[in-house]
Design an enzyme around this catalytic site. Structure first.
Site, PDB file in Angstrom:
ATOM      1  N   TYR A 193      45.023  70.051  82.194  1.00  0.00           N
ATOM      2  CA  TYR A 193      44.853  68.799  81.442  1.00  0.00           C
ATOM      3  C   TYR A 193      46.059  67.867  81.590  1.00  0.00           C
ATOM      4  O   TYR A 193      46.412  67.141  80.670  1.00  0.00           O
ATOM      5  CB  TYR A 193      44.575  69.103  79.959  1.00  0.00           C
ATOM      6  CG  TYR A 193      43.365  69.990  79.769  1.00  0.00           C
ATOM      7  CD1 TYR A 193      42.086  69.495  80.013  1.00  0.00           C
ATOM      8  CD2 TYR A 193      43.491  71.326  79.379  1.00  0.00           C
ATOM      9  CE1 TYR A 193      40.973  70.311  79.863  1.00  0.00           C
ATOM     10  CE2 TYR A 193      42.380  72.142  79.233  1.00  0.00           C
ATOM     11  CZ  TYR A 193      41.121  71.625  79.477  1.00  0.00           C
ATOM     12  OH  TYR A 193      40.014  72.422  79.332  1.00  0.00           O
ATOM     13  N   PRO A 197      36.875  79.954  80.936  1.00  0.00           N
ATOM     14  CA  PRO A 197      38.241  79.487  80.716  1.00  0.00           C
ATOM     15  C   PRO A 197      38.628  78.389  81.698  1.00  0.00           C
ATOM     16  O   PRO A 197      38.198  78.390  82.852  1.00  0.00           O
ATOM     17  CB  PRO A 197      39.075  80.743  80.983  1.00  0.00           C
ATOM     18  CG  PRO A 197      38.252  81.530  81.961  1.00  0.00           C
ATOM     19  CD  PRO A 197      36.825  81.270  81.597  1.00  0.00           C
ATOM     20  N   GLY A 198      39.415  77.449  81.223  1.00  0.00           N
ATOM     21  CA  GLY A 198      39.978  76.424  82.102  1.00  0.00           C
ATOM     22  C   GLY A 198      41.492  76.537  82.079  1.00  0.00           C
ATOM     23  O   GLY A 198      42.136  76.963  83.034  1.00  0.00           O
ATOM     24  N   TYR A 226      48.296  65.171  71.470  1.00  0.00           N
ATOM     25  CA  TYR A 226      48.165  66.338  70.592  1.00  0.00           C
ATOM     26  C   TYR A 226      49.489  66.799  70.008  1.00  0.00           C
ATOM     27  O   TYR A 226      49.531  67.827  69.338  1.00  0.00           O
ATOM     28  CB  TYR A 226      47.563  67.534  71.360  1.00  0.00           C
ATOM     29  CG  TYR A 226      46.436  67.199  72.292  1.00  0.00           C
ATOM     30  CD1 TYR A 226      45.217  66.726  71.807  1.00  0.00           C
ATOM     31  CD2 TYR A 226      46.574  67.347  73.669  1.00  0.00           C
ATOM     32  CE1 TYR A 226      44.174  66.429  72.666  1.00  0.00           C
ATOM     33  CE2 TYR A 226      45.537  67.049  74.539  1.00  0.00           C
ATOM     34  CZ  TYR A 226      44.345  66.589  74.037  1.00  0.00           C
ATOM     35  OH  TYR A 226      43.325  66.298  74.887  1.00  0.00           O
ATOM     36  N   GLY A 246      38.712  78.488  76.110  1.00  0.00           N
ATOM     37  CA  GLY A 246      39.607  78.277  74.979  1.00  0.00           C
ATOM     38  C   GLY A 246      40.805  79.176  74.877  1.00  0.00           C
ATOM     39  O   GLY A 246      41.633  78.984  73.989  1.00  0.00           O
ATOM     40  N   CYS A 252      55.554  51.326  78.891  1.00  0.00           N
ATOM     41  CA  CYS A 252      56.095  50.295  77.999  1.00  0.00           C
ATOM     42  C   CYS A 252      55.724  50.515  76.547  1.00  0.00           C
ATOM     43  O   CYS A 252      55.147  49.631  75.906  1.00  0.00           O
ATOM     44  CB  CYS A 252      55.593  48.935  78.467  1.00  0.00           C
ATOM     45  SG  CYS A 252      55.999  48.648  80.179  1.00  0.00           S
ATOM     46  N   GLU A 253      55.996  51.700  76.048  1.00  0.00           N
ATOM     47  CA  GLU A 253      55.809  51.930  74.619  1.00  0.00           C
ATOM     48  C   GLU A 253      56.661  53.108  74.171  1.00  0.00           C
ATOM     49  O   GLU A 253      56.895  54.052  74.940  1.00  0.00           O
ATOM     50  CB  GLU A 253      54.339  52.143  74.253  1.00  0.00           C
ATOM     51  CG  GLU A 253      53.600  53.192  75.021  1.00  0.00           C
ATOM     52  CD  GLU A 253      52.132  53.215  74.620  1.00  0.00           C
ATOM     53  OE1 GLU A 253      51.845  53.735  73.541  1.00  0.00           O
ATOM     54  OE2 GLU A 253      51.291  52.702  75.381  1.00  0.00           O
TER      55      GLU A 253
HETATM   56  N1  LLP Z   1      33.866  75.147  78.026  1.00  0.00           N
HETATM   57  C1  LLP Z   1      33.611  74.016  77.354  1.00  0.00           C
HETATM   58  C2  LLP Z   1      32.244  73.713  76.980  1.00  0.00           C
HETATM   59  C3  LLP Z   1      34.661  73.150  77.041  1.00  0.00           C
HETATM   60  O1  LLP Z   1      34.416  72.029  76.389  1.00  0.00           O
HETATM   61  C4  LLP Z   1      35.974  73.464  77.449  1.00  0.00           C
HETATM   62  C5  LLP Z   1      37.101  72.570  77.148  1.00  0.00           C
HETATM   63  C6  LLP Z   1      36.190  74.646  78.158  1.00  0.00           C
HETATM   64  C7  LLP Z   1      35.109  75.477  78.425  1.00  0.00           C
HETATM   65  C8  LLP Z   1      37.534  75.064  78.657  1.00  0.00           C
HETATM   66  O2  LLP Z   1      38.437  75.266  77.637  1.00  0.00           O
HETATM   67  P1  LLP Z   1      39.897  75.838  77.953  1.00  0.00           P
HETATM   68  O3  LLP Z   1      39.736  77.249  78.404  1.00  0.00           O
HETATM   69  O4  LLP Z   1      40.497  74.975  79.002  1.00  0.00           O
HETATM   70  O5  LLP Z   1      40.623  75.735  76.667  1.00  0.00           O
HETATM   71  N2  LLP Z   1      42.455  68.037  76.831  1.00  0.00           N
HETATM   72  C9  LLP Z   1      42.691  69.097  75.886  1.00  0.00           C
HETATM   73  C10 LLP Z   1      41.726  70.238  76.075  1.00  0.00           C
HETATM   74  C11 LLP Z   1      40.295  69.832  75.943  1.00  0.00           C
HETATM   75  C12 LLP Z   1      39.333  70.943  76.179  1.00  0.00           C
HETATM   76  C13 LLP Z   1      37.941  70.462  76.324  1.00  0.00           C
HETATM   77  N3  LLP Z   1      36.967  71.449  76.569  1.00  0.00           N
HETATM   78  C14 LLP Z   1      44.114  69.585  76.028  1.00  0.00           C
HETATM   79  O6  LLP Z   1      44.849  69.075  76.880  1.00  0.00           O
HETATM   80  O7  LLP Z   1      44.567  70.430  75.281  1.00  0.00           O
END
Ligand code: LLP
Length: 433
Positions: free
Chosen positions: A391, A291-292, A334, A251, A361-362
């Site tokens: 993402y 983290p992602g 978002y 997150g 097309c929107e």
């Molecule tokens: N762990 C769990 C259980 C999660 O559900 C997620 C993200 C992460 C870790 C990684 O979170 P991060 O560090 O990337 O914030 N598509 C959305 C984000 C969705 C996140 C879903 N879960 C966007 O583009 O903002």
């Protein structure tokens, strides 16, 4: 929002670009020592370009902050090259579907360096995870516990699990990506007693080995205090259980546009550790995170070619590019902000107000609603949007039967095509006529 007749904007702050960004002799953008224009000419547009050194550096920072059990959340961006890179840099990989698990295994990642997430894991997903021997399965519901206990009993194994709990903390972020609050599809509530009941039930049945607890409060969180608050609730729940593993989820936010500043991995880890220590969690507990976005987002840019420019005097100018919501659905989903720059003159003042839109097309197909670009940008020129590494490709679609873009990794003047562009044949691969 900035009105369309605004006087313009300075160049995109350089810190929003990948760390290896530079300019060549003509002043045109380079990344990892490679000309962005040359990469676009070779691989076409739209094109995702990732700075490989930066990806590696972020992985190492995460490991330094949280230790070698920290996981990369593969949902942010996954291909076999990325899976291998994160594993090489010492990260565990968090997968949340059979598909993500498949890609990680295909990449050769050691299954004991994988953790499996998901609020609705299928029997097939759970069985596969047991079969290959993932490190931990993070259980999200009583139905999942039922399913896993059946598989464990049948297979004569005792899976090592964590339970996911919801700490009842609202992260300050978009509602779609908040996950820690009570009203959530994820996890066992601490406040309602569901989490404690899950712990008791696991112990009573004895078929699963509860090793730890996990919580993830949301994504794109800028305020580390939110992590601290969640850690405190998590820690109070965790302390009496006598378990050894605690994961605070992912997150950590990133800066997308001028003026934003994101906390570091170090600040995040320090806040979490401080909050946990305050509720009596000692150094014997292995604290991890997953983290992602913060690993991959700012390592990449997307390059587009400008296709049409439509001036509506007194209204605005629409500048259409050859991608859109199919390669970056985040603005539409978002309301996320992005900056835009001209590849040929990344350091030029941006005096022209435009709305950057895609080819779908929107009318909602907008990439940057109120963008600024140098006056010189015309049809056929390349523009880039920085901070598209998370993402974007992972949520890309084939809407309007648009082939998904290619992905290139660059480092030290060398490029590596890691995902090729989809072809028209790919688009009909599943079509049985
Ligand atoms: N762990 C769990 C259980 C999660 O559900 C997620 C993200 C992460 C870790 C990684 O979170 P991060 O560090 O990337 O914030 N598509 C959305 C984000 C969705 C996140 C879903 N879960 C966007 O583009 O903002």
């Amino acid at each position: 929002m900035t009105p369309p007749n605004h006087r313009g904007a300075p160049p995109v702050p350089w810190n929003l670009l990948p760390e290896s960004a530079g300019t060549d002799a003509r002043g045109s953008l380079t990344i990892g020592g490679c000309s962005v224009a040359a990469l676009a000419a070779t691989y076409g547009t739209p094109l995702f370009i990732y700075d490989e050194a930066q990806l590696r550096a972020r992985c190492r920072e995460a490991v330094e902050a949280f230790g070698d059990e920290v996981a990369y959340a593969t949902k942010a961006f996954l291909c076999t090259a990325m899976a291998r890179l994160a594993a090489e840099e010492g990260m565990v990989l968090d997968v949340s579907t059979l598909g993500e698990l498949h890609v990680a295994l295909l990449a050769g990642v050691d299954p004991s360096r994988l953790v499996l997430h998901g609020n609705n894991k299928s029997t097939a997903e759970l069985s596969r995870a047991l079969e290959v021997g993932v490190h931990r399965i993070i259980c999200d519901s009583t139905d999942e516990l039922d399913r896993l206990e059946v598989l464990a009993a049948a297979g004569g194994v005792r899976p090592k699990i964590w339970i996911r709990v919801t700490p009842g903390v609202e992260a300050h972020t978009h509602a779609y990506v908040q996950t820690g609050q009570e009203d959530s599809k994820f996890g066992f509530s601490v406040a309602s007693g569901a989490a404690a009941a899950a712990v008791e039930r696991i112990a009573a049945k004895g078929l699963l080995e509860l090793c730890g607890v996990h919580a993830h409060i949301g994504s794109q969180v800028f305020d580390v205090a939110s992590f601290g608050k969640a850690a405190e609730v998590l820690g109070r729940f965790f302390a009496p259980l006598g378990l050894g593993e605690l994961c605070v989820g992912g997150g950590l936010g990133v800066a997308y546009v001028a003026g934003e500043e994101a906390p570091s991995f170090g600040a995040w880890a320090a806040t979490v550790r401080g909050a946990l220590a305050a509720v009596g969690i000692g150094p014997e507990v292995r604290i991890s995170a997953e983290p992602g976005r913060a690993i991959v987002a700012s390592a990449a840019i997307t390059v587009y070619e400008v296709g049409t420019i439509k001036d509506l005097p007194g209204l605005r100018t629409y500048l259409s590019v050859d991608g859109g919501m199919s390669d970056n659905p985040r603005p539409v989903l978002y309301g996320s902000g992005y900056e835009a720059m001209a590849v040929a003159m990344p350091k030029a003042e941006r005096v022209r107000a435009v709305r950057i839109v895609g080819k779908h097309c929107e009318s909602g197909d907008v990439i940057v609603p109120e963008a600024f670009l140098p006056a010189e940008v015309g049809v056929g020129d390349l523009i880039a949007t920085p901070v598209t590494g998370a993402y974007g490709y992972s949520m890309a679609s084939n809407y309007n039967k648009v082939p998904r873009p290619a992905v290139v990794f660059v480092a030290d003047g060398r490029e590596r095509l890691v995902v090729r562009r989809e072809t028209l044949e790919d688009l009909v691969r599943l079509d049985l006529g």
